[in-house]
Design an enzyme around this catalytic site. Structure first.
Site, mmCIF file in Angstrom:
data_model
loop_
_atom_site.group_PDB
_atom_site.id
_atom_site.type_symbol
_atom_site.label_atom_id
_atom_site.label_comp_id
_atom_site.label_asym_id
_atom_site.label_seq_id
_atom_site.Cartn_x
_atom_site.Cartn_y
_atom_site.Cartn_z
ATOM 1 N N LYS A 1 62.983 49.655 60.733
ATOM 2 C CA LYS A 1 61.705 49.141 60.248
ATOM 3 C C LYS A 1 61.592 47.665 60.643
ATOM 4 C CE LYS A 1 58.895 48.836 56.022
ATOM 5 N NZ LYS A 1 58.814 49.157 54.585
ATOM 6 N N SER B 1 57.799 53.028 49.136
ATOM 7 C CA SER B 1 57.560 52.901 50.578
ATOM 8 C C SER B 1 58.533 53.650 51.473
ATOM 9 C CB SER B 1 57.546 51.421 50.985
ATOM 10 O OG SER B 1 56.342 50.828 50.587
ATOM 11 N N SER C 1 54.882 51.961 52.892
ATOM 12 C CA SER C 1 54.714 51.090 54.034
ATOM 13 C C SER C 1 55.608 51.445 55.221
ATOM 14 C CB SER C 1 55.008 49.643 53.635
ATOM 15 O OG SER C 1 56.379 49.496 53.270
#
Lengths: 97, 486
Positions: free
Chosen positions: B78, B177, B153
């Protein structure tokens, strides 16, 4: 706690947050913020008088380390990301005339 | 040898047997990224050159018989994790050109274990969002339906694994998330206990909630990843000084007699009827494996969303104060003075959702309102934690839905902020309490995956992973392939 923000508070918060206050968008921004505060107002229904606040989910002390230098800052590497950096200095607009 | 559906555990066997080399495996994923990522937009930055160099090194280690469970396994990170010399954007214009001067502990650990980083994945800006539509680099599309969101997210991390553009990925979870995008993309996603994994080098959103975790194709893979990601770190004073169990060794424990808590409140909320039916079907599978279902109550769960949307914005307003346009990050053109530099750099560098949360947090922490908002939310947070403590006196795991609905359409909720926040209604309470929780695939609704959420007691990730693994031995939802990336 059922607080609704007005334009003056929005202006004040924008100054505190170092964000631009845009009068032409203030109604839209206020509506979005007040929608969040409306959601948050549900907390008013909870009896919390004798409940201490919870700052750390596990309620543990953070681990401590000896007060010793273990690394040094590579200032040249850090300066690579600065928008305006010369001779070891961060450049900003003139502060004192 | 089916690489498209292969788990880390299966790829390990292929690599060790010499069926494929780490270089060939890396090229397989890089080729898939070239073919599919134009439409999916899962990667912000690709690191093909360093990936190939790492693969060459991995092949040497494998040839020496010294491979770990991750040596030669291509993963994605990420874009919230700093990797030295690599662009690290947090999905924001503010950091669009930021090259990290050091590497996150998680990334160092994974690299030291021999994992190969293919690139950095797309995400909601500063991890604020539930759809990946709040990214400066454009929305990610769900490989199950390109017109739908992958969740957020960690949407890029989820979609990349689901589309077979990496074997596994890292995500972060502040209010859901990891779990919510895992559910919407048909993956296994684990948010460990707060403090189980170091946050050093992970760009901060809300420091008392943020936690890294793995996003994988199976519970076994999540156990493999967690073994390498977890552990104390002197660089993060909140990283727990607790031993890391051998999670993979605990995957075949019998679940007969395991006490599973079922909270009716999960089903009384705005839960899609078909998601509810699939959740109950999954509970029956667990019961058939010998687990005992016990009704429990989480009386303050209804207040989780309210508490979260005070605490997280408050912490974000403090954490994001560091972006001033001077030391790093975006700077506006031709500032008139220092205040103008601060204000315009932040105004132009941050997106709408980030600015909204900073303003909410600034207000919640401001004089005259602090006790009414932040103080009250922290007190409610204790009550939410206490609910879990009491529930875990009665049960070993709590099971329910991960999300109220399957993936929704791109743009369907963008105009309504609070409507988007409701996506995390089932995941936020575990974040506030700091307990571990994971999402595993539990079926399809309208041809879209949905997730089953398993919530565990503090530091008991092993029980969660074993339960998830047993469920995956009895079902095949986790083996389904996203149709838009065959």
């Amino acid at each position: 706690m059922s607080t609704h923000l007005d334009e003056k508070t929005l202006r004040d918060m924008s100054v505190l947050a170092a964000l631009p206050y845009e009068p032409n968008q203030s109604m839209e921004t206020l509506a979005a913020l007040n929608e969040v505060l409306e959601l948050v107002s549900a907390l008013e229904a909870v009896e919390v008088d004798n409940v201490p606040p919870l700052a750390h989910p596990l309620e543990r002390f953070q681990s401590l380390t000896p007060d010793q230098v273990t690394e040094t800052v590579d200032s040249e590497a850090l300066s690579q990301n600065a928008p305006n950096f010369e001779d070891g200095l961060y450049f900003v607009p003139r502060v004192i005339e | 040898m089916n690489l498209r559906s292969a788990t880390i555990a299966e790829l390990r066997a292929f690599l060790d047997r010499g069926d494929i080399s780490a270089v060939e495996l890396t090229d397989y994923y890089l080729d898939r990224i070239d073919r599919f990522d134009k439409s999916l937009n899962t990667y912000i930055t690709r690191t093909a050159d360093t990936a190939r160099a790492s693969a060459i090194a991995a092949d040497k280690v494998i040839a020496q018989g010294k491979a770990t469970s991750l040596t030669g396994i291509p993963i994605a990170e990420k874009d919230l994790f700093c990797i030295e010399g690599t662009r690290t954007t947090a999905g924001s214009k503010m950091l669009a050109n930021f090259k990290a001067p050091y590497t996150a502990t998680v990334s160092t650990k994974l690299a030291n274990a021999g994992a190969i980083t293919l690139g950095k994945t797309n995400m909601d800006e500063f991890a604020m969002g539930s759809s990946n539509e709040n990214s400066y680099f454009g929305p990610v599309r769900n490989p199950w339906d390109l017109n739908r969101v992958p969740g957020g997210s960690s949407g890029g991390s989820a979609a990349a694994v689901a589309a077979g553009l990496c074997a596994a990925s890292t995500g972060t979870d502040t209010g859901g998330s990891i779990r919510q995008p895992a559910a919407l993309c048909g993956l296994t996603g684990l948010k460990p206990t707060y403090g189980r994994i170091s946050r050093w080098g992970m760009i901060a959103f809300a420091s008392s909630l943020d936690q890294a975790g793995p996003m994988t194709r199976s519970a076994e893979d999540a156990a493999i990843m967690l073994e390498h990601m977890a552990g104390h770190d002197p660089q993060d004073s909140t990283a727990l000084a607790e031993p890391v169990p051998a999670y993979t060794s605990a995957l075949n424990n019998d679940i007969k007699g395991l006490r599973i808590g079922v909270c009716q409140a999960f089903f009384d909320t705005d839960l899609d009827a078909e998601v509810a039916a699939k959740t109950r079907e999954a509970l029956r599978v667990l019961e058939s494996l010998g687990a005992k279902l016990i009704d429990i109550a989480l009386p303050h769960m209804a207040y989780s969303l309210g508490a979260y949307y005070v605490i997280a914005p408050a912490e974000c307003s403090a954490n994001l104060a560091r972006f001033d346009g001077i030391r790093y990050g975006y700077r506006c053109e031709n500032p008139e003075d220092l205040q103008d530099l601060y204000t315009r750099s932040r105004g132009e560098g941050f997106g709408q959702e980030v600015k909204k949360r900073i303003l909410v947090g600034t207000f919640a922490l401001s004089a005259g309102y602090y006790d009414a908002f932040y103080g009250r939310a922290q007190r409610v947070r204790r009550l939410i934690k206490q609910d879990f403590v009491e529930a875990f006196n009665q049960v070993d795991v709590i099971v329910g839905p991960t999300t109220p609905t399957p993936a929704f359409g791109i743009g369907a909720k963008a105009e309504s902020g609070v409507d988007m926040y409701l996506q995390d209604i089932f995941t936020i309470s575990a974040s506030l309490a700091g307990v571990p929780a994971m999402s595993i695939p539990a079926g399809l609704v309208a041809d879209l995956p949905i997730g089953l959420q398993l919530i565990g007691n503090y530091l008991d990730e092993a029980t969660l992973l074993n339960l998830a693994h047993q469920f995956q031995q009895a079902t095949d939802w986790h083996t389904l392939i996203a149709p838009e990336a065959p």
